[in-house]
Design an enzyme around this catalytic site. Structure first.
Site, PDB file in Angstrom:
ATOM      1  CB  SER A 284      -7.641   4.152   3.145  1.00 59.43           C
ATOM      2  OG  SER A 284      -6.784   3.279   4.085  1.00 59.43           O
TER       3      SER A 284
ATOM      4  CE  LYS B 155      -3.871   2.351   2.468  1.00 56.69           C
ATOM      5  NZ  LYS B 155      -4.637   1.986   4.032  1.00 56.69           N
TER       6      LYS B 155
ATOM      7  CB  SER C 222      -8.456   1.267   5.991  1.00 56.59           C
ATOM      8  OG  SER C 222      -8.884   2.663   5.802  1.00 56.59           O
TER       9      SER C 222
END
Lengths: 419, 419
Positions: free
Chosen positions: A138, A69, A162
């Site tokens: 996210s 990420k 997330s």
């Protein structure tokens, strides 16, 4: 989807090679990425070269491709945290979890899309199950890359919901380990008491395999399942916000577990834990106001209006309110610890429903944030579907530090709903 | 030494100006820095310009000059963490504690010297009390700059004993607040469960003034002193390592407190806390091995042999040993919490003795590391001296989260030993 555990086993057995797996991933990326937009940065040439190094098969991850990420620092890739402020930022060092990935023989193929600073502004990533729907946030790119079969493993983070939410929306396994089981260093901090590193993989056993590979801990449970676990079904005071699909999925999961020998019972969330749930945003936002002080002061015009307004409000939270919220969280942890004496796992919603249509929102973390604050392990178990055919996840929450137990219950649930 | 609290009051009363105070600091720096080497980076021109801005006197720190340990990120200065690996590193953002300093109206004049990554390799800083002696570590420059009267305030960090020890050796107030009272973001992490931001100032009231200014918390206690506090004198199982000077200072401090009305009694440290003391290095080093994974893998030849060897050994600590150490620490916190029901403050050694002569070592953290691990507030109270005329500190340790109480006891002790 690509099974990390099976692929590593195949490499070790000589049935395939890291290079062949990498080429398979590259082909999937070539086929899907144009529509899905899971990657913020990608270097397949570097990854293909790395996959030819000798000795990878002796390492736990055996040369498997991994996505990181883009909220985590990487020395080989621009790390933009989803923000134009950092669009040219190239960290000097890898985040430790990236170093742990390399140490384990994982090959970082690229950075997966994060929403802006892992907050709520939607990203450009699309849900590979249906492009018209949000992948959630996210950790949008990590969930989407695994769901699309582009990667067997991706690392994400959760401060509210997330990891679990995008995993539920994309129909993959999302695993938020016990707080700090994976170090958060080199993650762009949102809230230091909440930020947690998590993993995305095809199935529960793949996530267990991955966390064992990264940490050297005895967590690679394979097909091991919890035996007759005591499972508390918790709907919380926010149950009315869960859709018919989510209620149906929770019911299906509960009955499937029962059929596999679990002792399943309903449990009202104790009031102290409802209060802890309400304390989450106070803690998150007080800390975010400090975490983003520099960006707020020096680059406010480069923040999304959503985040800028959120941080502006966050600055009004007093130290007293924050201290009270922290005390409330501490009481919640004590009550939850007591609760887990009689319970092996909690079964609850992963999200209010399947992925919302459109891209105006990444969905809600209302069924995740308490478990993030409590620091206990949580998994999204995939396999059930909504009336519209989109995935609906259910969430298994375990006792703090008892990740192996949580994984074993999740394994049982996964087998129960997919068999 | 420069009193931060008095200087801010003088500025607000119109008796002096931020500019005049900055010029005074600049003159002291010009006079002392050549011998002391407290600064890793310095920009007095920028600081003098900043001190002429309107409105500083309305802010809590009123334009006072502040030094920031070079283990903390600053956008205006190279941030080298005391390591050649980072000699050209210019962070994109300020650490939040630096932003909090600016928000409070403090002016960052420069970066104070840290030992390499805040570990044990001695720095080039000299003890302003006697240049032939170590200033201690790792916050060497922060302690020395305040001791030499070059700055009224400096920010440091402590993972073992890096605030209390140099404060003791240099004869200044060192204040390690409750864990996470000041955010550690933007600090080069050594150990995330231990790293703590601390402050250096002339007197206890100055440290209290500064932490209140930074946080907006009600901690600016001025001359307020604890009334008849219950003070436990704790010598620990390591008492034999404390020099005659340190034992004498502790005894003097205890009797002086008594004369001021404190109820002082000896206390054997409970076994659970001796065990927690021994758990500190396990936690510190397991986390350090992860924190410095990148530097260890990619730049080992640029680490000091001391740190490289330490990290090599640290890599052998197993997750099981780490988990056990964490559980031991948790038990220790419970026992200490119980202990503080009957005690308002602990009085103990700040260091085994006054600053060692020479620069081969920065001294020992053996009387600090437990309190760092417990996360409770600790202060070095200055004012006593060794037979050789060098400062000897004594340490006040308070209950977790009760910083105001710890400061009030330290104030009482300071008044008791300096009156």
């Amino acid at each position: 989807m690509l099974s990390a555990r099976d692929l590593a086993a195949s490499i070790r057995a000589g049935r395939t090679t890291p290079r062949a797996v990498m080429e398979e991933a590259a082909a999937a990326i070539a086929a899907c990425e144009g529509e899905v937009n899971a990657f913020a940065a990608l270097d397949l040439d570097m990854a293909l070269r790395a996959s030819m190094l000798k000795g990878l098969d002796a390492l736990p991850l055996a040369g498997l491709p991994v996505g990181i990420k883009d909220i985590l620092d990487t020395r080989d890739f621009i790390t933009a945290y989803g923000s134009p402020i950092y669009e040219e930022h190239r960290p000097i060092t890898d985040a430790p979890v990236v170093g742990m990935t390399r140490r384990a023989g994982g090959i970082v193929v690229g950075k997966t899309v994060t929403t802006e600073f892992a907050f709520l502004e939607p990203s450009a990533t699309r849900n590979p199950r249906r492009l018209s729907h949000t992948p959630g946030g996210s950790s949008a790119g990590s969930a989407a890359a695994v769901a699309a079969g582009m990667l067997p493993l991706a690392i994400g983070t959760q401060t509210g919901g997330s990891v679990i939410r995008p995993a539920a929306f994309c129909g993959v396994t999302g695993y938020k380990p016990t707080f700090r089981l994976l170090p958060t260093l080199g993650m762009k901090t949102f809230s230091w008491h909440l930020d947690t590193i998590g993993l995305f993989a095809a199935r529960v056993r793949d996530a267990a395999f991955a966390v064992a590979a990264l940490t050297g801990r005895d967590l690679d449970i394979g097909d091991e399942m919890a035996e007759a676990p005591r499972v508390a079904v918790v709907r919380t005071a926010r149950a009315d916000n869960a859709s018919t699909d989510s209620h149906a999925a929770l019911e299906t999961a509960a009955r499937a577990l029962e059929a596999k020998g679990a002792r399943v019972f309903d449990l009202d969330l104790p009031e102290a834990l409802e209060e802890a749930d309400a304390a989450h945003p106070v803690i998150q936002d007080f800390e975010a106001a400090l975490s983003f002080m520099d960006e707020y002061v020096f680059a406010r015009d480069q923040l999304s209006p959503l985040l800028a307004a959120h941080l502006e409000a966050a600055r009004t939270i007093t130290p007293e309110a924050y201290d009270n919220a922290r005390r409330t969280a501490k009481r919640g942890r004590h009550v939850l610890g007591d609760l887990f004496r009689d319970v092996d796992a909690i079964l609850t919603f992963s999200a209010p429903g399947p992925a919302p249509e459109g891209h105006a929102t990444t969905g809600s973390a209302m069924f995740n944030r308490l478990w993030t604050l409590m620091g206990c392990p949580a998994l999204n178990v995939a396999g059930l579907t909504a009336a519209n055919g989109m995935p609906v996840g259910v969430q298994v929450v375990g006792r703090f530090g008892r990740d192996r137990q949580a994984l074993a219950v999740a394994n049982l649930l996964e087998a129960a709903i997919t068999s």
